[in-house]
Design an enzyme around this catalytic site. Sequence first.
Site: not given
Ligand code: NAP
Length: 483
Positions: A175, A250, A284, A387
């Site tokens: 997903k 992650e 990140c 963040e």
């Molecule tokens: P996010 O809002 O947490 O979303 C990540 C994924 O989870 C998306 O596919 C999202 O779907 C899905 N999602 C949202 N709510 C969910 C739920 N309740 N259950 C299951 N899946 C759900 O993160 P983002 O805004 O896309 O990405 C930015 C974040 O990722 C930042 O905090 C960054 O630091 C972190 N990140 C961490 C790493 C690492 O390796 N540690 C690497 C890259 C990014 P939708 O968005 O399609 O709704």
Amino acid sequence: MSEVTELSNFIGGQWRPAICEHWIEDYAPATGEHIARIPCSSSEDVDDAVEAAMDALGGWAALSILERAKWLDKIADALDARGEEVAQLESLDTGKPITLARNVDAARSVANFRFFAEQGREFESETFEMSDATNRVLYKPVGVAGLITPWNLPLYLLSWKVAPALLMGNTIVAKPSELTPMTASLLAEVIEDVGLPDGVFNLVHGNGLDAGAPLTSHPDVDLISFTGGTDTGREVAKAASSGFKKLSLELGGKNATIVRSDVDIESMMPSIVRASFLNQGQVCLCGSRILIHESIYDAFVGSFLTAVTDMIVGDPADEETVLGALISQSHRDKVLSYIDLAEQEGGEILCGGGAPVGIPEAFENGFWISPTVIDGLAPDARCAMEEIFGPVVTLHPFSDDQEAIEIANMTDYGLAGSIWTSDVEAGGLMAEQIDSGMIWVNCWLHRDLRVPFGGVKNSGVGREGGRWSLGFFSEAINICVKH
Ligand code: NAP
């Protein structure tokens, strides 16, 4: 106007819309143009995808690791052949510069498949001899793997999970982020083209609540590998816990870049600027807090500002562009609200702070913020602790190594960090005292795919990368045979 692409789910080898036939619109961040629509999938679509993955599991798990490694090679070759298309789609869908999409996103996605194919060929399970028995370790697939990925490095991060999950014999329901669906669909096309058995890789588009959450709580999903924000990670962990799913999280970061007094400012500056702003600061691992020894503070800040204001912000398709657009209007608004907050917290905006001046008309509806540097905030100000995930860095002086370590460790996050110094021994000792999963000394994002990748504290649970991925995507079973 670009053409609007209609994407489909890929379930059991079939391309299909969501059962409810609802759609989510996808916009190009650089222009605000409507570029695609994706299925707004729900739990029914997830159920179908999980069923297809379960049906395919026996056949896929029965292959040897060497046979599965050959499949990864085929995927790598086919993805490589479409590398320029991957880069173009990723740049359009994320607003990132085309050179970055080529050199990082497209290249690394292929490299992930090649790397794990090689890991498969080198893989050896252990035996442990006792005086009267032999212990053999067997690595079995975990089962159906739910892979959930964010928008900042879409195919790069998806392939980082898909490759080891396939190698270890799992079948997949992926997903991707609803904001960046394009290259996940391209990967499904590649997988179809190379002839991977139906149901081994399934793709469900949609938003987090309607498609992601049902995947994390599905009783027949055995493993969740999630990359995304810390708050979402908490929800994922809760959903996965009732079924005791294997879980890797992650999550977010608030990484410190520590500049010691003995640094060679000019030679290190390009790398420090890159660590601050790569992908518009939407990595990140980006160093969003720069801690600078007080004796070189003014010299460093002057040189840093010159380098930052020299960066070319603009058309992502232009090969000279260094910084593109932010991912969405709501994310840009969130980043701007942090810049406002920084002023309320007593910070001084040294550069940036809003949309780039003189952005061409074609990009006026895009989601832009110039690289922003903020001085004068206390190290425990919210803008220095939370963040922001955008092109914003805060600057903080320190008086000795101990104080730098204390500031670096002050946040709830613990993902990464970097130390810049002429004394690599001192830098190495300092690195040991920083509570983060990854610390670079005199470099940043210098990745060897064999090393563990992951965070401590609120930055995550578990490790992926190299043998850690192979361990996570498998169940190690001990068979003890008495002589
Ligand atoms: P996010 O809002 O947490 O979303 C990540 C994924 O989870 C998306 O596919 C999202 O779907 C899905 N999602 C949202 N709510 C969910 C739920 N309740 N259950 C299951 N899946 C759900 O993160 P983002 O805004 O896309 O990405 C930015 C974040 O990722 C930042 O905090 C960054 O630091 C972190 N990140 C961490 C790493 C690492 O390796 N540690 C690497 C890259 C990014 P939708 O968005 O399609 O709704």
